[in-house]
Design a protein around this motif. Sequence first.
Motif, PDB file in Angstrom:
ATOM      1  N   MET A   1       0.923  -1.139   0.064  1.00 34.24           N
ATOM      2  CA  MET A   1      -0.095  -0.109   0.002  1.00 34.24           C
ATOM      3  C   MET A   1       1.151   1.211   0.128  1.00 34.24           C
ATOM      4  O   MET A   1       1.752   1.312   0.885  1.00 34.24           O
ATOM      5  N   LEU A   3       0.348   5.030   0.240  1.00 30.96           N
ATOM      6  CA  LEU A   3      -0.821   6.102   0.606  1.00 30.96           C
ATOM      7  C   LEU A   3       0.060   7.439   0.579  1.00 30.96           C
ATOM      8  O   LEU A   3      -0.582   8.243  -0.026  1.00 30.96           O
ATOM      9  N   GLU A 140      -6.286   0.299   6.392  1.00 27.95           N
ATOM     10  CA  GLU A 140      -5.423   0.411   5.219  1.00 27.95           C
ATOM     11  C   GLU A 140      -6.205   0.218   3.923  1.00 27.95           C
ATOM     12  O   GLU A 140      -6.199   0.938   2.900  1.00 27.95           O
ATOM     13  N   THR A 144      -7.379   2.887   1.075  1.00 24.41           N
ATOM     14  CA  THR A 144      -6.845   2.825  -0.240  1.00 24.41           C
ATOM     15  C   THR A 144      -7.971   2.912  -1.063  1.00 24.41           C
ATOM     16  O   THR A 144      -8.028   3.643  -2.348  1.00 24.41           O
TER      17      THR A 144
END
Length: 223
Positions: A1, A3, A140, A144
């Motif tokens: 991920m 971000l 998370e 996302t």
Amino acid sequence: MTLVPVVAALPACKEAPKGAAAGASPAQDSTPYQPAFFNAAEWAFVVAACDRLIPADDIGPGAVESGVPEFLDRHMQTPYASGAIWYMQGPFLEAPSEFGYQGRLALRDILKVGIAAMDAHCRRAFDGKGFAALTVEQQEQLLTQAQDGKLGLEEIGDKVFFSNLLNEVKNGYFADPKYGGNKDMGAWKMIGYPGMRADYIDWISVRDKPYPLGPVDLSGRRG
């Protein structure tokens, strides 16, 4: 991920929040910060989201330990966040991203509405649990999905909420410590930013070695 790409330092907010003494450095106050803008549920969301957007690692401090939630709460009490210095008349419409936000909500309302919508979505999907009560992996995944516009929040667009939240988190992470975040100038130290030093012109063209002195904040405190 992925971000948050940690990039160059961002500008501090220009207005001191209500109730903050001029020149005060909230980052130096050891008393636990009590939010004045966010309620308890919103504050829990803000702390959890900050922790996921910029978590602590071996490179630098995380958003929570840097005081970013405090920055957000203080910044939401400024004329900028309330829309007092924005053009807030219609028409309100969906516009291409290059035109910027064209909606009717001021920044603090975008965050308020978005947090409520995110928590409502979580309670429906996770047996009554709000965002702050979910696992790290679930948080998370939700962030996302919001970033990609795939969450389907009610009352506000996913991307509008996420982009404004992320921008505020980054602003707080790199702002001068007097605004509540970037405690101990940790973010500046991480990227080698000299802060408010009066003169470092001799180092502007140096590319093969790091600047040797620590940062200085607006109050003159050295890192």
